[in-house]
Enzyme design. Structure first.
Site, PDB file in Angstrom:
ATOM      1  N   SER A  42     -13.304 -84.131  86.524  1.00  0.00           N
ATOM      2  CA  SER A  42     -13.654 -85.220  87.575  1.00  0.00           C
ATOM      3  C   SER A  42     -14.929 -85.666  86.304  1.00  0.00           C
ATOM      4  CB  SER A  42     -14.756 -83.516  87.638  1.00  0.00           C
ATOM      5  OG  SER A  42     -15.177 -82.929  87.243  1.00  0.00           O
ATOM      6  N   ILE A  43     -15.587 -86.079  87.159  1.00  0.00           N
ATOM      7  CA  ILE A  43     -16.761 -86.969  86.379  1.00  0.00           C
ATOM      8  C   ILE A  43     -17.362 -86.052  85.365  1.00  0.00           C
ATOM      9  CG2 ILE A  43     -18.274 -87.082  87.529  1.00  0.00           C
ATOM     10  CD1 ILE A  43     -18.956 -89.711  87.396  1.00  0.00           C
ATOM     11  N   LYS A  44     -17.593 -84.567  85.541  1.00  0.00           N
ATOM     12  CA  LYS A  44     -18.422 -83.616  85.242  1.00  0.00           C
ATOM     13  C   LYS A  44     -18.494 -83.732  83.140  1.00  0.00           C
ATOM     14  CE  LYS A  44     -21.422 -82.875  88.448  1.00  0.00           C
ATOM     15  NZ  LYS A  44     -22.822 -82.568  88.445  1.00  0.00           N
ATOM     16  N   ASP A  45     -16.691 -84.033  83.265  1.00  0.00           N
ATOM     17  CA  ASP A  45     -16.131 -84.142  82.005  1.00  0.00           C
ATOM     18  C   ASP A  45     -17.468 -84.748  80.824  1.00  0.00           C
ATOM     19  OD1 ASP A  45     -14.420 -81.611  82.297  1.00  0.00           O
ATOM     20  OD2 ASP A  45     -12.642 -84.067  82.373  1.00  0.00           O
ATOM     21  N   ALA A  48     -20.488 -82.713  80.527  1.00  0.00           N
ATOM     22  CA  ALA A  48     -20.007 -81.677  79.724  1.00  0.00           C
ATOM     23  C   ALA A  48     -20.334 -81.379  78.454  1.00  0.00           C
ATOM     24  CB  ALA A  48     -19.075 -80.821  80.795  1.00  0.00           C
TER      25      ALA A  48
END
Length: 452
Positions: A42-45, A48
Site C-alpha cells: 500500500s501507499i502507506k509504506d 510510515a
C-alpha cells in the site's frame, strides 16, 4: 551485485499504468499510480517509514521502543515493516469495520492488534483513536504515531509521490484523483504538483457518512453528516491536521456499493487487483466526467492491494448480503417458478414408473429418494441410451439403473457458479428453501433465468 540492504529500500518508485476499459467513457487518458507495488502492498509504506524516521531524529522513538497507532490496516503494515527492520515492538488499534485479512496480516508481521468498535465518536474512550492515544501515554518508552495529525505523513508524499507522478507524466498531468482519509496523500502530492503547475486540479473522493466534503465546502464541522459506512480507508468523522483544504479543488462522494462494484471491475477488466478505495476513486472520477476534456491527463492513486479484501469486496456472499452484487441466485430461480412440489422416485420402483412420471409432469430429471435422503438420480438422457440397448429394462428397479445423487447447493449460490455442478454427466442440482422444501434446478432453468 544489485540488491537492497533491507525491504524498506524497496519503498517508492511505483509504476504508472494506463487504464483502458473501466475509463473508456472518459474523453481523456487516465493513469493509475499503482501503490501496492510497495513492500507492504500500500501507499502507506511511504509515510510510515517517514514518520518513524522523523520520530527517531526528534528522540521520540528510542531503541527497543514500542510503536503505537490507530490504523485501518495499511499504515499499520508499513509501521510493522519498519519495526521489524529497526527492532521496535508494535501495538495497533483498529475498528471492527476493517477486514479480517488486514488484522491477520498485521499479526503475521509481529504486531499486537486491538479491535475497537466502529460506531462510536472519536472522543469516545472505546474508539480506536482514544485507545491508541491512551496506550501511548501508559506504555513506557512508546511512541504514539498519530498519522492523522503527524505532518510527516503529508511530507512523505510531497517528497516522494508528487515528484514521481510529475516525472512519470513528463509534467503533463492535469488532474490528480485521490480517495482520501488522513489527508496526507492528497495534500502532500497535490501541494507538490500545484507548485509545479497551479492549474492542476486536485479532486478528493469521499464517502457518504464522512464530513470531509461539507467541511471543505463550508468550513463547518457538521456531525449530522456522519453515520456508519462500509468503505474502508477513506472519509473521516473529524478533520485531521494533515489536510490543507486549499490544495483540494473538489470533493466528490461515492456510495459504498459503487466503490465495491468498481473495485471488482478494475480487477476483472484491467487485471489490476485493487483494494476498496481504488474502486471508489474510479467511481468518483466517472461521476465527474463532464468536467474533463480530451486534452486532460488524469492520474488516479490506487492505494492498496485486493488481497486485503478477499473476505469482503471479493466475496460474492458478502456483496450479495449488502445488496452490492446484482447477480441472480438459485433463490431467484426458485421464486420465479410456480411453487410445485418436487417430484421424486423411490429406489424399489420400476423404470416404467420413471417413464410414466416424466411424461405426466413433463420433466427430464428425477431425484431418487429413500426415506429422507437422496441416494441417486435418473435423467431422461441417461435412461434413453440404456433403453435403446435393453428394451426390457422397463421392468428393472430404479436402484439398478440410477446415477449419482444430484448435488445440493445453497439458495444464495449465484447462477453462474452452477456450472461447477451441472455438466454432461450431471443435469441438475437440488436446493432447500427456508421451509425445508427441496427444489430442483436444471440446465433449462438456468438458461431461462439468464435470458430474463
Amino acid at each position: 551485485m544489485k540488491y537492497c540492504e533491507n525491504i524498506l529500500e524497496t519503498i517508492g518508485n511505483t509504476p504508472l499504468v494506463k487504464l483502458h476499459r473501466v475509463t473508456a467513457e472518459l474523453p481523456c487518458p487516465v493513469f493509475a499510480k499503482v501503490e501496492f507495488f510497495n513492500p507492504g502492498n500500500s501507499i502507506k509504506d511511504r509515510m510510515a517509514i517517514k514518520m518513524v524516521e522523523e520520530a527517531e531524529k526528534q528522540g521520540l522513538l528510542k531503541p527497543g521502543g514500542t510503536i503505537i497507532e490507530g490504523t485501518s490496516g495499511n499504515t499499520g503494515m508499513g509501521l510493522a515493516l519498519a519495526a521489524v527492520i529497526k527492532g521496535y515492538k508494535c501495538i495497533f488499534t483498529t475498528t471492527d469495520k476493517q477486514s479480517k485479512e488486514k488484522v491477520d496480516i498485521l499479526k503475521a508481521v509481529g504486531a499486537e492488534v486491538i479491535v475497537c468498535p466502529t460506531n462510536v465518536l472519536p472522543e469516545d474512550p472505546k474508539s480506536y483513536y482514544s485507545v491508541s492515544r491512551r496506550l501511548g501515554k501508559e506504555i513506557p518508552n512508546s511512541f504514539y504515531v498519530n498519522q492523522y495529525d503527524n505532518l510527516a505523513n503529508r511530507d512523505a508524499h510531497y517528497e516522494q509521490t508528487g515528484p514521481e507522478i510529475w516525472d512519470q507524466t513528463d509534467g503533463k498531468i492535469t488532474h490528480l484523483v485521490v480517495a482520501t482519509g488522513t489527508g496526507g496523500t492528497i495534500t502532500g502530492t497535490g501541494k507538490f504538483l500545484k507548485e509545479k503547475n497551479p492549474a492542476i486540479q486536485v479532486w478528493a473522493i469521499d464517502s457518504y457518512g464522512s464530513l470531509l466534503k461539507k467541511f471543505h465546502e463550508t468550513g463547518e464541522l457538521d456531525m449530522s453528516e456522519v453515520y456508519p459506512y462500509i468503505t474502508e480507508g477513506i472519509g473521516e468523522d473529524f478533520v485531521p491536521q494533515n489536510y490543507d483544504m486549499s490544495v483540494i479543488d473538489h470533493f466528490e462522494k461515492v456510495t459504498d456499493k459503487d466503490g465495491a462494484v468498481m473495485a471488482r471491475r478494475i480487477s476483472k477488466e484491467e487485471g489490476i487487483f485493487v483494494g476498496y478505495s481504488a474502486g471508489s476513486a474510479i467511481a468518483g472520477l466517472l461521476q465527474l466526467k463532464a468536467k474533463l476534456k480530451p486534452t486532460d491527463v488524469v492520474v488516479v492513486v490506487f492505494h492498496d492491494h485486493g488481497s486485503r479484501y478477499v473476505g469482503k469486496v471479493y466475496n460474492d456472499q458478502w456483496m450479495m448480503e449488502r445488496g452490492f452484487l446484482d447477480v441472480k441466485t438459485v433463490k431467484d430461480v426458485v421464486n420465479s417458478r410456480r411453487n410445485l412440489p418436487l417430484v421424486t422416485i423411490m429406489p424399489d420402483e420400476k423404470v416404467s414408473d420413471v417413464i410414466a412420471k416424466m411424461k405426466k409432469f413433463d420433466i427430464e430429471h428425477l431425484p431418487v429418494l429413500q426415506g429422507d435422503k437422496f441416494i441417486g438420480s435418473i435423467s431422461e438422457s441417461g435412461l434413453f441410451g440404456k433403453l435403446i440397448d435393453q428394451p426390457d429394462l422397463k421392468e428393472a428397479s430404479v436402484k439398478s439403473v440410477m446415477q449419482n445423487a444430484f448435488p445440493i447447493v445453497n439458495m444464495q449460490t449465484p447462477i453462474e457458479k452452477l456450472t461447477m455442478y451441472i455438466n454432461k454427466e450431471n443435469g441438475a442440482v437440488l436446493t432447500q428453501d427456508e421451509s425445508a422444501n427441496y427444489h430442483i434446478i436444471t440446465k433449462y432453468d438456468i438458461i431461462q433465468a439468464l435470458g430474463n
